[in-house]
Enzyme design. Structure first.
Site, PDB file in Angstrom:
ATOM      1  N   HIS A   1      -5.366  -1.384  -4.597  1.00 25.80           N
ATOM      2  CA  HIS A   1      -5.832  -0.294  -3.751  1.00 25.80           C
ATOM      3  C   HIS A   1      -6.730   0.608  -4.559  1.00 25.80           C
ATOM      4  O   HIS A   1      -6.366   1.043  -5.638  1.00 25.80           O
ATOM      5  CB  HIS A   1      -4.640   0.446  -3.145  1.00 25.80           C
ATOM      6  CG  HIS A   1      -3.843  -0.434  -2.236  1.00 25.80           C
ATOM      7  ND1 HIS A   1      -2.767  -1.159  -2.669  1.00 25.80           N
ATOM      8  CD2 HIS A   1      -4.040  -0.772  -0.940  1.00 25.80           C
ATOM      9  CE1 HIS A   1      -2.307  -1.886  -1.665  1.00 25.80           C
ATOM     10  NE2 HIS A   1      -3.061  -1.678  -0.611  1.00 25.80           N
TER      11      HIS A   1
ATOM     12  N   CYS B   1       0.791  -1.237   0.000  1.00 22.27           N
ATOM     13  CA  CYS B   1       0.000   0.000   0.000  1.00 22.27           C
ATOM     14  C   CYS B   1       0.821   1.283   0.000  1.00 22.27           C
ATOM     15  O   CYS B   1       0.470   2.210  -0.734  1.00 22.27           O
ATOM     16  CB  CYS B   1      -1.051   0.005   1.114  1.00 22.27           C
ATOM     17  SG  CYS B   1      -0.659  -0.932   2.564  1.00 22.27           S
TER      18      CYS B   1
ATOM     19  N   ARG C   1       7.418 -10.999   5.236  1.00 13.44           N
ATOM     20  CA  ARG C   1       7.099 -10.729   6.634  1.00 13.44           C
ATOM     21  C   ARG C   1       7.803 -11.751   7.505  1.00 13.44           C
ATOM     22  O   ARG C   1       7.834 -12.935   7.166  1.00 13.44           O
ATOM     23  CB  ARG C   1       5.589 -10.817   6.872  1.00 13.44           C
ATOM     24  CG  ARG C   1       4.834  -9.758   6.108  1.00 13.44           C
ATOM     25  CD  ARG C   1       3.350  -9.885   6.294  1.00 13.44           C
ATOM     26  NE  ARG C   1       2.682  -8.933   5.411  1.00 13.44           N
ATOM     27  CZ  ARG C   1       1.365  -8.861   5.258  1.00 13.44           C
ATOM     28  NH1 ARG C   1       0.587  -9.679   5.939  1.00 13.44           N
ATOM     29  NH2 ARG C   1       0.834  -7.992   4.447  1.00 13.44           N
TER      30      ARG C   1
ATOM     31  N   LYS D   1     -11.969  -4.696   8.496  1.00 13.26           N
ATOM     32  CA  LYS D   1     -11.930  -5.482   7.259  1.00 13.26           C
ATOM     33  C   LYS D   1     -13.018  -6.537   7.197  1.00 13.26           C
ATOM     34  O   LYS D   1     -13.615  -6.905   8.222  1.00 13.26           O
ATOM     35  CB  LYS D   1     -10.558  -6.145   7.111  1.00 13.26           C
ATOM     36  CG  LYS D   1     -10.137  -6.971   8.308  1.00 13.26           C
ATOM     37  CD  LYS D   1      -8.719  -7.514   8.125  1.00 13.26           C
ATOM     38  CE  LYS D   1      -8.354  -8.433   9.258  1.00 13.26           C
ATOM     39  NZ  LYS D   1      -7.220  -9.297   8.966  1.00 13.26           N
TER      40      LYS D   1
ATOM     41  N   ASP E   1      -2.850  -7.957  -4.804  1.00 14.06           N
ATOM     42  CA  ASP E   1      -3.202  -6.743  -4.086  1.00 14.06           C
ATOM     43  C   ASP E   1      -3.751  -5.681  -5.032  1.00 14.06           C
ATOM     44  O   ASP E   1      -3.399  -5.630  -6.196  1.00 14.06           O
ATOM     45  CB  ASP E   1      -1.916  -6.206  -3.428  1.00 14.06           C
ATOM     46  CG  ASP E   1      -2.207  -5.467  -2.144  1.00 14.06           C
ATOM     47  OD1 ASP E   1      -3.386  -5.338  -1.794  1.00 14.06           O
ATOM     48  OD2 ASP E   1      -1.240  -5.022  -1.501  1.00 14.06           O
TER      49      ASP E   1
ATOM     50  N   GLN F   1       0.812 -11.162  -2.883  1.00 15.04           N
ATOM     51  CA  GLN F   1      -0.587 -10.789  -2.716  1.00 15.04           C
ATOM     52  C   GLN F   1      -1.161 -10.368  -4.057  1.00 15.04           C
ATOM     53  O   GLN F   1      -0.490  -9.712  -4.839  1.00 15.04           O
ATOM     54  CB  GLN F   1      -0.692  -9.574  -1.780  1.00 15.04           C
ATOM     55  CG  GLN F   1      -0.264  -9.850  -0.367  1.00 15.04           C
ATOM     56  CD  GLN F   1      -0.348  -8.577   0.471  1.00 15.04           C
ATOM     57  OE1 GLN F   1       0.141  -7.532   0.074  1.00 15.04           O
ATOM     58  NE2 GLN F   1      -0.966  -8.685   1.620  1.00 15.04           N
TER      59      GLN F   1
ATOM     60  N   HIS G   1      -8.279  -1.438   0.578  1.00 19.34           N
ATOM     61  CA  HIS G   1      -7.256  -2.454   0.298  1.00 19.34           C
ATOM     62  C   HIS G   1      -8.031  -3.733   0.019  1.00 19.34           C
ATOM     63  O   HIS G   1      -8.946  -4.058   0.763  1.00 19.34           O
ATOM     64  CB  HIS G   1      -6.378  -2.755   1.517  1.00 19.34           C
ATOM     65  CG  HIS G   1      -5.759  -1.570   2.164  1.00 19.34           C
ATOM     66  ND1 HIS G   1      -4.396  -1.448   2.282  1.00 19.34           N
ATOM     67  CD2 HIS G   1      -6.279  -0.469   2.745  1.00 19.34           C
ATOM     68  CE1 HIS G   1      -4.119  -0.320   2.932  1.00 19.34           C
ATOM     69  NE2 HIS G   1      -5.241   0.289   3.227  1.00 19.34           N
TER      70      HIS G   1
END
Length: 645
Positions: free
Chosen positions: A389, A338, A367, A473, A387, A385, A519
RNA sequence: GCCGGUGUAGCUCAGUUGGCCAGAGCAGCUGAUUUGUAAUCAGCUGGUCGGCGGUUCGAAUCCGUCCACCGGCUCCA
């Protein structure tokens, strides 16, 4: 006389003081033999509970969670008694029923341990006590009496539990020699329990607090019939066969190397092929929904994450910064995409007309997960991910959020994930430390999620304290082969990062406004999604996804040339086809390729070579007859189209 | 990270209380066979018994330590 109302609405009069089990017996002997606990006016009670006023009653049997719960909770007490007989002086924590069985947290006397070798004798002892048909006898005592009892017994964990209870009466249950603090309900007596298995032992922190003492958690399961235990153990074995770690190895999808590092998956060619198809599939969907692909690097300056708040939150427990040799700069392996996407948003001024902006990236993040937490592909240290946004105006939030739900539901439907649950994760209002941003923004974000989920008719469960630190979320959870829950898709509303990054757009009144961020990751992570997909399909992937769709098997190597020709034709029809030219008998080739779970086997011999046809066999089903390559290709493409509709 | 368990060939596993060059099946390689819908036959290759250190005349086996994996706990942006 009192009036008892049954679930079907009928009612009947009984003498006051009658027990649940007695009512069951009057109704039918078979009911009396199967019922395990009862619900009185919506409250779960013992079968031996006396009824003294007009009530509604529900009988819970093995097939009801309430019935199983009473059974396993009683079993936990039984196991505790067995354990205490082997380890006098043992202290007891909590011993609840769980989804499959029960556990008890205990503290072993100094210097003693339990290991697998002890399981058998514990099981035997449990059954021995069970056969004694001891009543689970309930007594209600005052808080002080309860405290005295467990203080005398030196059961300090129980004392702590009681101390935290509200004043008033406290119920104790006693069977044979063992008395436990317990709300109930329980079985009438121990003889209901006919089979028992100690499953495993594990460490568990007292009250889930890693700063407190670690107790020994003993997991077990019991059944009303011996046969059910055997069936359960077979089921466990079957589940293990679906384990993605096992299938992933067999099908050569991915591997790990201690030399590369734990929790860092290596995708093998076939796994990479599978993953690429999933990515292409999602890219196509996202294109339709107006997403734009972006690409960002794997590291970012530490300051970027200080700005986002990730560093303050996770920095010290994470992979440590990378330092440049000359300038002494600090970079972080990116744990999230992000912040990079926020910077892309900031790369030029935005108008209210530009929004929403949707940036998508298959972003690989790293991570630091605790070593004991790593698990196959579902919990790793480096993962990708899917991912994206979405930066939108506040008035667009609700619609955008619902469109994301549509994407997730479409993906789940296409991949035949029927058994998923949806969870709304909100903040714990008491714990301000855990979150960033104003209460006002949190309120807005939380209500946006709840409204969107309701509008889409999702049956959600709400968990407080489970939100991300920057926003609430909506998560989509799916179970693996062994019933463990994993979060796949996630959609998060965020008012905070736009503030921290000072994101803006110009409104129609020429004033500056702050956008809202969503997200979202429908798969969650490619690694975890593929893992769950493997367990759901047992490695028999849908045709459109599977790395190899067809394998050509020549009857003997005399027909290798024709087989090669067929394989080329099929590949030209865009069917992912491989050739098994080994010098083996056809039965052997079929067996081997069945085990490889390739959906179609194309068998060619003299007959086929002469007539320019192929003989088709479907994995798991058998011979489907003979076709021309063209017809076969048509069938396959139709099947794929149906899957992707 | 913590508790408990496991670690023998690419895979699945044997290997009694420490004792001769560590075994099997499958896979792989070579050859024979030329095969019709879930395992053709024969031969061969392949292992620092997870790593390191110790006890012992002698260690896959006993002890210590580290590593990886498995089941949980804690955590999960």
């Amino acid at each position: 006389m009192i009036k008892i109302t049954f679930p079907d609405g009928n009612s009947r009069e009984f003498e006051s003081g009658i027990k649940g089990i007695e009512i069951a017996k009057i109704l039918s002997n078979s009911l009396a033999s199967e019922v395990l606990s009862i619900g009185i006016n919506g409250e779960n009670k013992d079968l031996t509970q006396s009824l003294t006023q007009d009530s509604s009653i529900v009988f819970y049997k093995w097939d009801d969670v309430e019935g199983k719960h009473a059974f396993w909770h009683s079993s936990a007490h039984l196991m505790a008694e067995a354990l205490e007989s082997f380890y006098p002086g043992m202290k007891f924590g909590i011993g609840p029923a769980i989804e499959n069985g029960f556990y008890y947290d205990v503290e072993l006397p100094e210097g003693q341990t339990i290991s697998d070798a002890d399981f058998r004798k514990i099981e035997d002892k449990m059954l021995e006590i069970a056969r004694g048909k001891f009543d689970y006898a309930r007594t209600d005592v005052s808080k002080n009496e309860a405290l005295k009892f467990f203080t005398d017994k030196k059961d300090n964990y129980k004392v702590e539990l009681i101390t935290d209870l509200e004043d008033g009466t406290i119920s104790l249950y006693k069977q044979n020699t063992f008395t436990d603090l317990c709300r109930g309900p329980h079985l009438p007596n121990t003889s209901y329990i006919k089979s028992a298995k100690i499953l495993s032992i594990a460490g568990a922190y007292w009250r889930g607090d890693e700063k407190r003492k670690q107790l020994t958690r003993v997991y077990g399961i019991t059944f009303p019939k011996q046969k059910q235990l055997e069936e359960y153990l077979v089921l466990l074995e079957e589940a293990k066969k679906r384990d993605h770690r096992k299938i992933g190895k067999e099908l050569e999808l991915f591997t790990f190397s201690a030399r590369v590092g734990m929790g860092l998956p290596l995708w093998l060619p076939k796994g990479a092929m599978l993953r690429e198809r999933l990515e292409q599939f999602l890219k196509k969907v996202q294109k339709k929904y107006g997403y734009e692909p972006v690409i960002t690097p794997h590291i970012g300056q530490k300051e970027l994450y200080v700005t986002s708040g990730h560093y303050a939150k996770y920095g010290k427990d994470s992979f440590q910064p990378i330092h440049t040799p000359q300038e002494g700069e600090e970079f972080l392996l990116k744990p999230m995409n992000c912040p990079h996407h926020c910077e892309i948003y900031k790369s030029k001024p935005r108008s209210y007309k530009d929004l929403p902006v949707r940036y998508a990236e298959f972003g690989t993040v790293y991570r630091y997960e605790q070593s004991g937490e790593l698990h196959g592909l579902t919990r790793v240290r480096g993962f990708t991910q899917d991912d994206a946004h979405i930066f939108c105006r506040p008035d667009q939030l609700s619609e955008e959020f619902m469109k994301v739900i549509d994407i997730v539901l479409y993906i789940f439907k296409t991949l035949d994930f029927k058994d998923f649950t949806t969870q709304i994760s909100l903040r714990d209002k008491e714990n301000h430390e855990k979150y960033i941003g104003s209460d006002e923004n949190w309120e807005k974000a939380e209500s946006a999620i709840i409204e969107a989920a309701n509008a889409k008719g999702l049956k959600t469960i709400v968990e407080y304290g489970e939100a991300a630190f920057y926003g609430p979320k909506l998560d989509f959870m799916v179970k693996d082969a062994l019933g463990r829950k994993w979060q796949l898709g996630t959609i998060q509303v965020d008012y905070n990062l736009p503030e921290r990054f000072e994101l803006e757009y110009v409104g129609n009144d020429d004033k500056k406004y702050r956008p809202v961020m969503i997200h979202r990751a429908p798969f969650g992570s490619m690694e975890r999604f593929v893992a769950v997909l493997i367990e759901h399909t047992a490695g028999k992937f849908p045709l459109w996804l599977t790395p190899e769709q067809a394998v050509v098997l020549p009857i003997s190597d005399k027909f290798n040339d024709y087989a090669k020709k067929v394989s080329n034709i099929l590949n030209n029809y865009d069917i992912r086809t491989v050739l098994d030219e080994r010098n083996e008998k056809i039965g052997k080739k079929i067996r081997d390729n069945e085990l490889k779970r390739i959906p179609y086997m194309v068998i060619v011999g003299e007959k086929e070579a002469e007539t320019e046809t192929i003989s088709v066999r479907r994995q798991g089903e058998g011979d489907k007859g003979s076709f021309t390559c063209e017809d076969f290709a048509k069938i396959i493409n139709e099947e794929i189209e149906k899957q992707l509709n």
